[in-house]
Design an enzyme around this catalytic site. Structure first.
Site, PDB file in Angstrom:
ATOM      1  N   PRO A  10       4.421  -5.574  -0.227  1.00  0.00           N
ATOM      2  CG  PRO A  10       5.946  -6.809  -1.464  1.00  0.00           C
ATOM      3  CD  PRO A  10       5.857  -5.667  -0.496  1.00  0.00           C
ATOM      4  CG  ASN A  11       1.947 -10.267  -2.429  1.00  0.00           C
ATOM      5  OD1 ASN A  11       1.222 -10.129  -3.414  1.00  0.00           O
ATOM      6  ND2 ASN A  11       3.230 -10.559  -2.521  1.00  0.00           N
ATOM      7  NE  ARG A  18       0.627 -13.282   0.933  1.00  0.00           N
ATOM      8  CZ  ARG A  18       1.683 -12.726   1.460  1.00  0.00           C
ATOM      9  NH1 ARG A  18       1.562 -11.724   2.292  1.00  0.00           N
ATOM     10  NH2 ARG A  18       2.877 -13.146   1.149  1.00  0.00           N
ATOM     11  CE1 TYR A  23       2.742 -14.326   5.974  1.00  0.00           C
ATOM     12  CE2 TYR A  23       1.570 -15.167   4.052  1.00  0.00           C
ATOM     13  CZ  TYR A  23       2.751 -14.825   4.676  1.00  0.00           C
ATOM     14  OH  TYR A  23       3.940 -14.967   4.020  1.00  0.00           O
ATOM     15  CG  ASN A  74       5.107  -7.296   7.222  1.00  0.00           C
ATOM     16  OD1 ASN A  74       5.989  -7.767   6.499  1.00  0.00           O
ATOM     17  ND2 ASN A  74       4.075  -8.015   7.637  1.00  0.00           N
ATOM     18  CB  ALA A  77       8.376 -10.828  -0.970  1.00  0.00           C
ATOM     19  CD  GLU A  98      13.182  -7.646   9.281  1.00  0.00           C
ATOM     20  OE1 GLU A  98      14.336  -7.169   9.368  1.00  0.00           O
ATOM     21  OE2 GLU A  98      12.956  -8.803   8.908  1.00  0.00           O
ATOM     22  CG  HIS A 100       8.634 -10.517   9.119  1.00  0.00           C
ATOM     23  ND1 HIS A 100       8.486 -10.122   7.811  1.00  0.00           N
ATOM     24  CD2 HIS A 100       9.903 -10.205   9.470  1.00  0.00           C
ATOM     25  CE1 HIS A 100       9.622  -9.601   7.382  1.00  0.00           C
ATOM     26  NE2 HIS A 100      10.497  -9.637   8.375  1.00  0.00           N
ATOM     27  NE  ARG A 107       6.322 -18.814   5.981  1.00  0.00           N
ATOM     28  CZ  ARG A 107       5.752 -17.843   5.277  1.00  0.00           C
ATOM     29  NH1 ARG A 107       5.731 -16.612   5.766  1.00  0.00           N
ATOM     30  NH2 ARG A 107       5.227 -18.101   4.098  1.00  0.00           N
TER      31      ARG A 107
END
Ligand code: DQA
Length: 149
Positions: A10-11, A18, A23, A74, A77, A98, A100, A107
Site C-alpha cells: 500500500p501507498n 509521498r 522515500y 516491500n 505498512a 523483505e 524497505h 523510525r
C-alpha cells in the site's frame, strides 16, 4: 529461469509524491525500471507489481509458488500488521527478501516490528531504491549458491 516477483504494498503507488524526504524522488515506475535493468544485468527477469489490497498481495504470493524463482517484497505498512502475508510467505517456501526504502528501525517504534521478517530469507532496508537492487543481487547469490550446493 522463472522471474523474481517484486511485490509492492500500500501507498507505494505514490512514490515520488509521498513524503519525498523519507522515500525519495523516484517514482514506482523508476524503481521498476531500475529493478528490470539490474535483473537483466544478472541474467534474470522480474515480474513487478503493486497493490493497496492485502488479499491481492496474498494471492500474488500464492501465484509465486509456481511461477516465480524468488520474491522481493516491500509490503509497506502491512509489514507491521499482516499475519496473512507472513503465512503466505511461509507457504510459498521460496527465497524471499523483505525490502524497505527507509531504515524502519530508525523510525517510529511501530515500524520496528515486522511480522514478515520471520517468514523470509533476509531483510534489506534503508538504502532507498538501492534496497530493491540489493535485494535482487542477494536473491541472485542465494539462488546461484543453492544450485551449486
Ligand atoms: C516502507 C516502510 C513502511 O514502514 C511504510 O509503511 C511504507 C514504506 C519503506 O519502504 O520504507 O509504506 O515499507
Amino acid at each position: 529461469m522463472k522471474p523474481i516477483f517484486v511485490l509492492n504494498g500500500p501507498n507505494l503507488n505514490l512514490l515520488g509524491l509521498r513524503e519525498p524526504a523519507i522515500y525519495g524522488a523516484a517514482t514506482l515506475k523508476d524503481v521498476e525500471a531500475r529493478c528490470r535493468d539490474h535483473a537483466a544485468s544478472l541474467g534474470l527477469t522480474i515480474d513487478f507489481r503493486q497493490s493497496n489490497h492485502e488479499g491481492e498481495l496474498v494471492s500474488w504470493i500464492h501465484e509465486a509458488r509456481d511461477k516465480a524463482s524468488a520474491i522481493a517484497i516491500n509490503a509497506g505498512a502491512y509489514t507491521h500488521t499482516s499475519v496473512a502475508l507472513h503465512d503466505a510467505l511461509k507457504a510459498a517456501d521460496l527465497p524471499a527478501v523483505e525490502v524497505h526504502l527507509s531504515n524502519v528501525h530508525k523510525r517510529e517504534a511501530f515500524r520496528h516490528v515486522t511480522l514478515i521478517a520471520p517468514a523470509v530469507t533476509g531483510v534489506i532496508c534503508g538504502f532507498g531504491v538501492d534496497s530493491y537492487t540489493l535485494a535482487i543481487t542477494a536473491l541472485h547469490f542465494h539462488i546461484t549458491a543453492n544450485k551449486k550446493g
